[in-house]
Design a protein around this motif. Structure first.
Motif, PDB file in Angstrom:
ATOM      1  N   ILE A  84       0.838  -1.189   0.000  1.00  0.00           N
ATOM      2  CA  ILE A  84       0.000   0.000   0.000  1.00  0.00           C
ATOM      3  C   ILE A  84       0.876   1.243   0.000  1.00  0.00           C
ATOM      4  O   ILE A  84       2.055   1.182   0.335  1.00  0.00           O
ATOM      5  CB  ILE A  84      -0.972   0.031   1.208  1.00  0.00           C
ATOM      6  CG1 ILE A  84      -0.203   0.159   2.518  1.00  0.00           C
ATOM      7  CG2 ILE A  84      -1.861  -1.190   1.217  1.00  0.00           C
ATOM      8  CD1 ILE A  84      -1.104   0.344   3.724  1.00  0.00           C
ATOM      9  N   HIS A  85       0.291   2.366  -0.391  1.00  0.00           N
ATOM     10  CA  HIS A  85       1.008   3.636  -0.443  1.00  0.00           C
ATOM     11  C   HIS A  85       0.192   4.704   0.258  1.00  0.00           C
ATOM     12  O   HIS A  85      -1.032   4.750   0.111  1.00  0.00           O
ATOM     13  CB  HIS A  85       1.246   4.049  -1.904  1.00  0.00           C
ATOM     14  CG  HIS A  85       1.749   5.459  -2.050  1.00  0.00           C
ATOM     15  ND1 HIS A  85       0.928   6.511  -2.410  1.00  0.00           N
ATOM     16  CD2 HIS A  85       2.987   5.997  -1.883  1.00  0.00           C
ATOM     17  CE1 HIS A  85       1.634   7.621  -2.470  1.00  0.00           C
ATOM     18  NE2 HIS A  85       2.893   7.342  -2.149  1.00  0.00           N
ATOM     19  N   ILE A  86       0.858   5.557   1.024  1.00  0.00           N
ATOM     20  CA  ILE A  86       0.192   6.698   1.633  1.00  0.00           C
ATOM     21  C   ILE A  86       1.029   7.949   1.406  1.00  0.00           C
ATOM     22  O   ILE A  86       2.257   7.890   1.368  1.00  0.00           O
ATOM     23  CB  ILE A  86      -0.056   6.514   3.155  1.00  0.00           C
ATOM     24  CG1 ILE A  86       1.269   6.354   3.909  1.00  0.00           C
ATOM     25  CG2 ILE A  86      -0.975   5.349   3.419  1.00  0.00           C
ATOM     26  CD1 ILE A  86       1.106   6.428   5.412  1.00  0.00           C
ATOM     27  N   ASN A  87       0.350   9.049   1.216  1.00  0.00           N
ATOM     28  CA  ASN A  87       1.000  10.357   1.217  1.00  0.00           C
ATOM     29  C   ASN A  87       0.792  10.899   2.625  1.00  0.00           C
ATOM     30  O   ASN A  87      -0.250  11.479   2.939  1.00  0.00           O
ATOM     31  CB  ASN A  87       0.356  11.267   0.163  1.00  0.00           C
ATOM     32  CG  ASN A  87       1.167  12.526  -0.047  1.00  0.00           C
ATOM     33  OD1 ASN A  87       1.738  13.070   0.887  1.00  0.00           O
ATOM     34  ND2 ASN A  87       1.199  12.999  -1.284  1.00  0.00           N
ATOM     35  N   ALA A  88       1.777  10.688   3.484  1.00  0.00           N
ATOM     36  CA  ALA A  88       1.580  10.883   4.921  1.00  0.00           C
ATOM     37  C   ALA A  88       1.498  12.351   5.332  1.00  0.00           C
ATOM     38  O   ALA A  88       0.792  12.689   6.274  1.00  0.00           O
ATOM     39  CB  ALA A  88       2.703  10.206   5.701  1.00  0.00           C
ATOM     40  N   GLN A  89       2.270  13.202   4.642  1.00  0.00           N
ATOM     41  CA  GLN A  89       2.401  14.596   5.073  1.00  0.00           C
ATOM     42  C   GLN A  89       2.675  14.668   6.583  1.00  0.00           C
ATOM     43  O   GLN A  89       1.947  15.297   7.336  1.00  0.00           O
ATOM     44  CB  GLN A  89       1.178  15.410   4.683  1.00  0.00           C
ATOM     45  CG  GLN A  89       1.046  15.590   3.176  1.00  0.00           C
ATOM     46  CD  GLN A  89      -0.030  16.567   2.781  1.00  0.00           C
ATOM     47  OE1 GLN A  89      -0.928  16.871   3.557  1.00  0.00           O
ATOM     48  NE2 GLN A  89       0.065  17.074   1.565  1.00  0.00           N
ATOM     49  N   SER A  90       3.700  13.916   6.957  1.00  0.00           N
ATOM     50  CA  SER A  90       4.258  13.847   8.309  1.00  0.00           C
ATOM     51  C   SER A  90       3.885  12.564   9.036  1.00  0.00           C
ATOM     52  O   SER A  90       2.771  12.415   9.560  1.00  0.00           O
ATOM     53  CB  SER A  90       3.851  15.043   9.175  1.00  0.00           C
ATOM     54  OG  SER A  90       4.425  14.903  10.467  1.00  0.00           O
ATOM     55  N   ILE A  91       4.840  11.628   9.041  1.00  0.00           N
ATOM     56  CA  ILE A  91       4.694  10.441   9.877  1.00  0.00           C
ATOM     57  C   ILE A  91       4.609  10.833  11.358  1.00  0.00           C
ATOM     58  O   ILE A  91       3.743  10.317  12.082  1.00  0.00           O
ATOM     59  CB  ILE A  91       5.856   9.455   9.632  1.00  0.00           C
ATOM     60  CG1 ILE A  91       5.696   8.782   8.259  1.00  0.00           C
ATOM     61  CG2 ILE A  91       5.920   8.400  10.729  1.00  0.00           C
ATOM     62  CD1 ILE A  91       6.856   7.880   7.879  1.00  0.00           C
ATOM     63  N   PRO A  92       5.457  11.750  11.860  1.00  0.00           N
ATOM     64  CA  PRO A  92       5.340  12.117  13.280  1.00  0.00           C
ATOM     65  C   PRO A  92       3.969  12.649  13.652  1.00  0.00           C
ATOM     66  O   PRO A  92       3.424  12.302  14.716  1.00  0.00           O
ATOM     67  CB  PRO A  92       6.418  13.197  13.446  1.00  0.00           C
ATOM     68  CG  PRO A  92       7.450  12.855  12.425  1.00  0.00           C
ATOM     69  CD  PRO A  92       6.670  12.356  11.248  1.00  0.00           C
ATOM     70  N   ALA A  93       3.366  13.465  12.801  1.00  0.00           N
ATOM     71  CA  ALA A  93       2.066  14.044  13.128  1.00  0.00           C
ATOM     72  C   ALA A  93       0.947  13.017  13.096  1.00  0.00           C
ATOM     73  O   ALA A  93      -0.049  13.155  13.815  1.00  0.00           O
ATOM     74  CB  ALA A  93       1.746  15.183  12.162  1.00  0.00           C
ATOM     75  N   HIS A  94       1.099  11.989  12.274  1.00  0.00           N
ATOM     76  CA  HIS A  94       0.026  11.013  12.105  1.00  0.00           C
ATOM     77  C   HIS A  94       0.401   9.624  12.627  1.00  0.00           C
ATOM     78  O   HIS A  94      -0.280   8.641  12.319  1.00  0.00           O
ATOM     79  CB  HIS A  94      -0.354  10.920  10.630  1.00  0.00           C
ATOM     80  CG  HIS A  94      -0.848  12.215  10.056  1.00  0.00           C
ATOM     81  ND1 HIS A  94      -0.107  12.982   9.194  1.00  0.00           N
ATOM     82  CD2 HIS A  94      -2.002  12.897  10.261  1.00  0.00           C
ATOM     83  CE1 HIS A  94      -0.783  14.061   8.865  1.00  0.00           C
ATOM     84  NE2 HIS A  94      -1.937  14.053   9.506  1.00  0.00           N
ATOM     85  N   TYR A  95       1.449   9.560  13.427  1.00  0.00           N
ATOM     86  CA  TYR A  95       1.918   8.260  13.915  1.00  0.00           C
ATOM     87  C   TYR A  95       0.857   7.486  14.697  1.00  0.00           C
ATOM     88  O   TYR A  95       0.684   6.282  14.463  1.00  0.00           O
ATOM     89  CB  TYR A  95       3.177   8.459  14.753  1.00  0.00           C
ATOM     90  CG  TYR A  95       3.747   7.191  15.332  1.00  0.00           C
ATOM     91  CD1 TYR A  95       4.141   6.134  14.519  1.00  0.00           C
ATOM     92  CD2 TYR A  95       3.890   7.045  16.713  1.00  0.00           C
ATOM     93  CE1 TYR A  95       4.674   4.969  15.055  1.00  0.00           C
ATOM     94  CE2 TYR A  95       4.427   5.889  17.260  1.00  0.00           C
ATOM     95  CZ  TYR A  95       4.812   4.853  16.423  1.00  0.00           C
ATOM     96  OH  TYR A  95       5.327   3.706  16.962  1.00  0.00           O
TER      97      TYR A  95
END
Length: 235
Positions: free
Chosen positions: A47-58
């Motif tokens: 799967i693929h995600i455009n996270a726009q910040s792993i820390p913010a959405h961890y």
């Protein structure tokens, strides 16, 4: 997306336009993913995600990606920095492979790969990023029943207007070495438009013997035209 281990010439894709997605879209993401991949237990599920910040959405990632049916999570816009240890953003059962952006905010790409899957890093974009290149991370993975597989993730910032030459050069160098290539990313080139960028992208991909899987729009915003910037390419 699943690569079928019973037939190495068959690729299956899942997009937001599929009936399987709509039938479960009222469920939390973890349940939706379990449902989508429940019949693909012998496949390589990516799967693929455009996270726009792993820390913010961890915390959301911890809650969403605990399915044992997922083997790799490819991340565009990781927003990780060298001062942030991987142990602080680990997902149970996965190894975190990173290419952090250096010198400016945002950006970066990463791959969460199941810890039991052997891998070798094949190519990483330079950091700080070059002005005419997309950020990328390519790894070689070994799965039983398969020859080696090229797995890659890209992120092209919107201010990089012409990354096609470096993109094509990289694909021409690496893709022919593998029987199977799976590449995801946010290329900031909308394939719903019939413009120079979309035509150039498709020409580049096809020249390297890859195919772009058909997807519906991947981004909707009130008052804006839907876009298809997040793409999947396979051999």
């Amino acid at each position: 997306m699943s690569l079928n281990s019973m037939d190495s010439d068959v690729f299956l894709s899942m997009s937001s336009s599929d009936d399987s997605f709509h039938s479960t879209s009222f469920l939390p993401l973890d349940k939706t993913l379990d449902s989508c991949f429940s019949d693909c237990l012998k496949n390589l599920n990516v799967i693929h995600i455009n996270a726009q910040s792993i820390p913010a959405h961890y915390p959301d990632m911890l809650a969403s990606f605990d399915s044992r049916n997922i083997h790799a999570i490819l991340v565009s816009e990781s927003w990780l920095k060298t001062c942030l240890p991987s142990t602080s953003y680990s997902l149970p059962g996965f190894r975190l492979i990173r290419n952090d952006r250096v010198g400016k905010g945002g950006g970066g790409v990463a791959i969460y790969l199941r810890s039991y899957i052997p891998f070798t890093v094949i190519s990483m974009s330079s950091q700080p990023p070059l002005p005419d290149a997309a950020e990328h991370l390519l790894v070689e993975v070994l799965i039983s029943h398969y020859p080696k597989i090229l797995l890659g993730v890209f992120y092209c910032p919107p201010y990089v207007s012409d990354y096609f030459r470096s993109f094509e050069s990289l694909l021409e160098k690496e893709v022919p070495l593998y029987s199977h290539s799976i590449i995801f990313g946010d290329f900031n080139t909308c394939l719903l438009k019939n413009d120079y960028r979309s035509k150039k992208f498709l020409t580049t991909v096809e020249s390297c013997n890859l195919s772009v899987l058909p997807l519906a729009a991947t981004h909707y915003s009130p008052g804006c035209t839907p876009s298809l910037l997040d793409l999947i390419m396979v051999s």
